[in-house]
Design a protein around this motif. Structure first.
Motif, PDB file in Angstrom:
ATOM      1  N   ARG A 135      -7.806  22.981   9.315  1.00  0.00           N
ATOM      2  CA  ARG A 135      -6.904  23.269  10.432  1.00  0.00           C
ATOM      3  C   ARG A 135      -5.698  22.351  10.386  1.00  0.00           C
ATOM      4  NH1 ARG A 135     -11.984  24.186  12.410  1.00  0.00           N
ATOM      5  NH2 ARG A 135     -12.265  26.133  13.553  1.00  0.00           N
ATOM      6  N   TRP A 136      -4.529  22.937  10.640  1.00  0.00           N
ATOM      7  CA  TRP A 136      -3.293  22.165  10.697  1.00  0.00           C
ATOM      8  C   TRP A 136      -2.260  22.993  11.433  1.00  0.00           C
ATOM      9  CZ3 TRP A 136      -0.131  25.251   7.640  1.00  0.00           C
ATOM     10  CH2 TRP A 136      -0.767  25.973   6.635  1.00  0.00           C
ATOM     11  N   ARG A 137      -1.221  22.299  11.909  1.00  0.00           N
ATOM     12  CA  ARG A 137      -0.139  22.966  12.624  1.00  0.00           C
ATOM     13  C   ARG A 137       1.148  22.852  11.815  1.00  0.00           C
ATOM     14  NH1 ARG A 137      -2.332  20.087  17.178  1.00  0.00           N
ATOM     15  NH2 ARG A 137      -3.573  21.483  18.465  1.00  0.00           N
ATOM     16  N   VAL A 138       1.841  23.962  11.627  1.00  0.00           N
ATOM     17  CA  VAL A 138       3.073  23.979  10.831  1.00  0.00           C
ATOM     18  C   VAL A 138       4.174  23.203  11.553  1.00  0.00           C
ATOM     19  CG1 VAL A 138       4.876  25.423   9.839  1.00  0.00           C
ATOM     20  CG2 VAL A 138       2.494  26.179   9.767  1.00  0.00           C
ATOM     21  N   VAL A 139       4.847  22.341  10.804  1.00  0.00           N
ATOM     22  CA  VAL A 139       6.019  21.626  11.297  1.00  0.00           C
ATOM     23  C   VAL A 139       7.292  22.213  10.701  1.00  0.00           C
ATOM     24  CG1 VAL A 139       7.213  19.398  11.342  1.00  0.00           C
ATOM     25  CG2 VAL A 139       4.733  19.501  11.691  1.00  0.00           C
ATOM     26  N   GLY A 140       7.253  22.597   9.432  1.00  0.00           N
ATOM     27  CA  GLY A 140       8.411  23.173   8.764  1.00  0.00           C
ATOM     28  C   GLY A 140       8.057  23.549   7.341  1.00  0.00           C
ATOM     29  N   SER A 141       8.999  24.171   6.633  1.00  0.00           N
ATOM     30  CA  SER A 141       8.757  24.558   5.246  1.00  0.00           C
ATOM     31  C   SER A 141      10.084  24.592   4.494  1.00  0.00           C
ATOM     32  CB  SER A 141       8.068  25.925   5.149  1.00  0.00           C
ATOM     33  OG  SER A 141       8.912  26.947   5.656  1.00  0.00           O
ATOM     34  N   ALA A 142       9.988  24.534   3.181  1.00  0.00           N
ATOM     35  CA  ALA A 142      11.174  24.566   2.321  1.00  0.00           C
ATOM     36  C   ALA A 142      10.761  25.130   0.967  1.00  0.00           C
ATOM     37  CB  ALA A 142      11.774  23.168   2.172  1.00  0.00           C
ATOM     38  N   TRP A 143      11.766  25.617   0.225  1.00  0.00           N
ATOM     39  CA  TRP A 143      11.515  26.215  -1.083  1.00  0.00           C
ATOM     40  C   TRP A 143      12.332  25.500  -2.151  1.00  0.00           C
ATOM     41  CZ3 TRP A 143       8.397  30.717  -1.772  1.00  0.00           C
ATOM     42  CH2 TRP A 143       7.959  31.317  -0.594  1.00  0.00           C
ATOM     43  N   GLY A 144      11.706  25.233  -3.286  1.00  0.00           N
ATOM     44  CA  GLY A 144      12.395  24.669  -4.438  1.00  0.00           C
ATOM     45  C   GLY A 144      12.462  25.716  -5.540  1.00  0.00           C
ATOM     46  N   ALA A 145      13.668  26.055  -5.970  1.00  0.00           N
ATOM     47  CA  ALA A 145      13.871  27.189  -6.869  1.00  0.00           C
ATOM     48  C   ALA A 145      13.588  26.846  -8.323  1.00  0.00           C
ATOM     49  CB  ALA A 145      15.303  27.705  -6.742  1.00  0.00           C
ATOM     50  N   ALA A 148      -1.989  17.511  10.663  1.00  0.00           N
ATOM     51  CA  ALA A 148      -3.426  17.777  10.618  1.00  0.00           C
ATOM     52  C   ALA A 148      -3.964  17.862  12.040  1.00  0.00           C
ATOM     53  CB  ALA A 148      -4.148  16.676   9.850  1.00  0.00           C
ATOM     54  N   VAL A 149      -4.840  18.827  12.287  1.00  0.00           N
ATOM     55  CA  VAL A 149      -5.407  19.025  13.616  1.00  0.00           C
ATOM     56  C   VAL A 149      -6.764  18.349  13.650  1.00  0.00           C
ATOM     57  CG1 VAL A 149      -6.062  20.725  15.359  1.00  0.00           C
ATOM     58  CG2 VAL A 149      -4.181  21.202  13.808  1.00  0.00           C
ATOM     59  N   GLU A 150      -6.768  17.119  14.112  1.00  0.00           N
ATOM     60  CA  GLU A 150      -8.020  16.368  14.132  1.00  0.00           C
ATOM     61  C   GLU A 150      -8.936  16.844  15.252  1.00  0.00           C
ATOM     62  OE1 GLU A 150      -6.841  12.358  14.463  1.00  0.00           O
ATOM     63  OE2 GLU A 150      -5.842  12.292  12.515  1.00  0.00           O
ATOM     64  N   GLU A 151      -8.360  17.464  16.294  1.00  0.00           N
ATOM     65  CA  GLU A 151      -9.161  17.858  17.452  1.00  0.00           C
ATOM     66  C   GLU A 151      -9.661  19.289  17.306  1.00  0.00           C
ATOM     67  OE1 GLU A 151      -4.874  18.810  18.449  1.00  0.00           O
ATOM     68  OE2 GLU A 151      -6.007  17.430  17.213  1.00  0.00           O
ATOM     69  N   ALA A 152     -10.260  19.598  16.147  1.00  0.00           N
ATOM     70  CA  ALA A 152     -10.632  20.960  15.785  1.00  0.00           C
ATOM     71  C   ALA A 152     -11.289  21.720  16.922  1.00  0.00           C
ATOM     72  CB  ALA A 152     -11.602  20.904  14.596  1.00  0.00           C
TER      73      ALA A 152
END
Length: 400
Positions: A215-225, A244-248
């Motif tokens: 379990r985890w929560r998205v903060v952001g994303s990026a792509w490398g070409a 990371a979602v420690e409080e599952a």
């Protein structure tokens, strides 16, 4: 805990990794200054915003002058020489250690494939400089990104054949395949040709801990070409930043009653349970059989570590049995942020988003250390840290 997840569904290479790191927010000037710091002032860095199958990505290239054949390194460099470059560079100790480990691993695998002593493995000058930039840049970039751990999803291999110095080789090339030992690979791939390079494979080996947590929560994303731009798929590496979602939500409760555990050993027991992966632990007095005063020990743990927590409860207490049951918890969205109270004095703060508004709570251990460093009261330090976190979160939300 802030984590990074590498998604090599289209493969991974050094330049793709660097592009993803720049896309995730690293300063471009840092990467542009890397060649000079490594002793290659003539190398230029090109960073461009591109599209790969309609996905925006960052492309990184190094402009490396062709070698002169009358110089000491005119025909290339050995792995031993590349390690010497890393050792003499102005890099943090952890970055050096990982980079040297990467080159040792690269030399070991290439040496085994070609029958050469590992540190005597020879790389063409341009390829050698490119490898140093990619490996050191990716490792230092991850450190600068401020993540606590890196994970990866299954890695694509590609298909077909790749040109090598002595003819065509099947994909994945022998060295790449050996470097991927222990990593999960994707069963199918849309990539025609080489998807994962030896540099990309060795970066996964030295950076990643394997599959991400459940379990985890998205903060952001990026792509490398990557270099190619097929119409069938984005030829790019995706980098996901997450908390990371420690409080599952789904947890197991592990409980035991003991009437012969000295109270002074309760705290070491609690610490052992947390070390094994428990997300919470409660202890309270009860009355057992024959009127004896006893202690109820109850720990909550995500299912994937519940067995380890149960073993810790058996090892560190006097109980001879542990009761286990599933529970479902409704939890608030949580972020962990850092605030700076004075130069070099930082306090972590938990920030929850409740239906009635935001809540902030400073981390106890950080507060105690900050109070000692600033010679102030712990409650005062906690209040200031929570006010700063509240303000910081308001500014972040206003920008979004």
């Amino acid at each position: 805990m802030r984590i990074a997840i590498l998604d090599p569904a289209a493969g991974i290479s050094g330049d793709m990794t660097l592009g993803a790191l720049i896309g995730a927010g690293l300063d471009r000037a840092w990467l542009e200054g890397l060649p000079a710091r490594l002793g290659f002032p003539d190398v230029r860095v090109r960073i461009a915003d591109v599209e790969r199958a309609a996905v925006r990505a960052v492309k990184v290239d190094f402009e490396i002058p062709e070698p002169r054949n009358n110089g000491e390194h005119g025909h290339g460099r050995t792995v031993e020489q590349l390690i010497a470059i890393v050792q003499s560079a102005a890099l943090d100790a952890d970055v050096k250690e990982r980079a040297i480990r990467a080159f040792d691993l690269l030399g070991k695998i290439e040496g085994r494939v070609h029958g050469v002593e590992p540190r005597k493995v020879h790389l063409h000058e341009v390829g050698a400089i490119d490898a140093v930039m990619d490996i050191v840049g990716a490792i230092e970039g991850v450190a600068r990104l401020g993540v606590d751990a890196v994970y990866n999803w299954p890695v694509a291999l590609g298909s077909g054949w790749v040109d090598a110095a002595h003819g065509a080789l099947p994909v994945p090339a022998p060295a790449t395949l050996d470097l991927l030992a222990g990593l999960e690979v994707a069963g199918e791939s849309v990539v025609s040709g080489e998807a994962t390079t030896p540099t990309g494979a060795v970066l996964l080996r030295v950076l990643s801990r394997g599959a991400p947590p459940a379990r985890w929560r998205v903060v952001g994303s990026a792509w490398g070409a990557g270099t190619r731009n097929p119409n069938t798929h984005p030829n790019a590496l995706r980098l996901i930043l997450a908390d990371a979602v420690e409080e599952a939500g789904v947890v197991e409760v592990l409980a035991a009653d003991v009437d012969d555990l000295p109270p002074e050993y309760v705290e070491p027991l609690r610490q052992a349970l947390f070390d094994a992966g428990a997300v919470d632990c409660q202890v309270w007095p009860t009355h057992g059989k024959k009127g004896r005063v006893s202690l109820r020990i109850e720990a909550l743990a995500p299912p994937d570590v519940a067995s380890a927590v149960g073993e810790a409860l058996l090892d560190h207490s006097t109980t001879t049995g542990v009761r286990r049951a599933y529970l479902w918890r409704v939890t608030l969205d949580r972020r962990n942020v850092d605030v700076e109270l004075a130069p070099g004095v930082r306090v972590g703060v938990k920030v929850w988003r409740a239906p009635s508004g935001r809540r902030c709570k400073a981390e106890y251990e950080d507060v105690v250390h900050a109070a000692q460093a600033l010679q102030r009261s712990a409650p005062g330090v906690a209040r200031e840290a929570e006010r700063l976190a509240e303000r910081q979160e308001e500014q972040r939300e206003n920008k979004e």
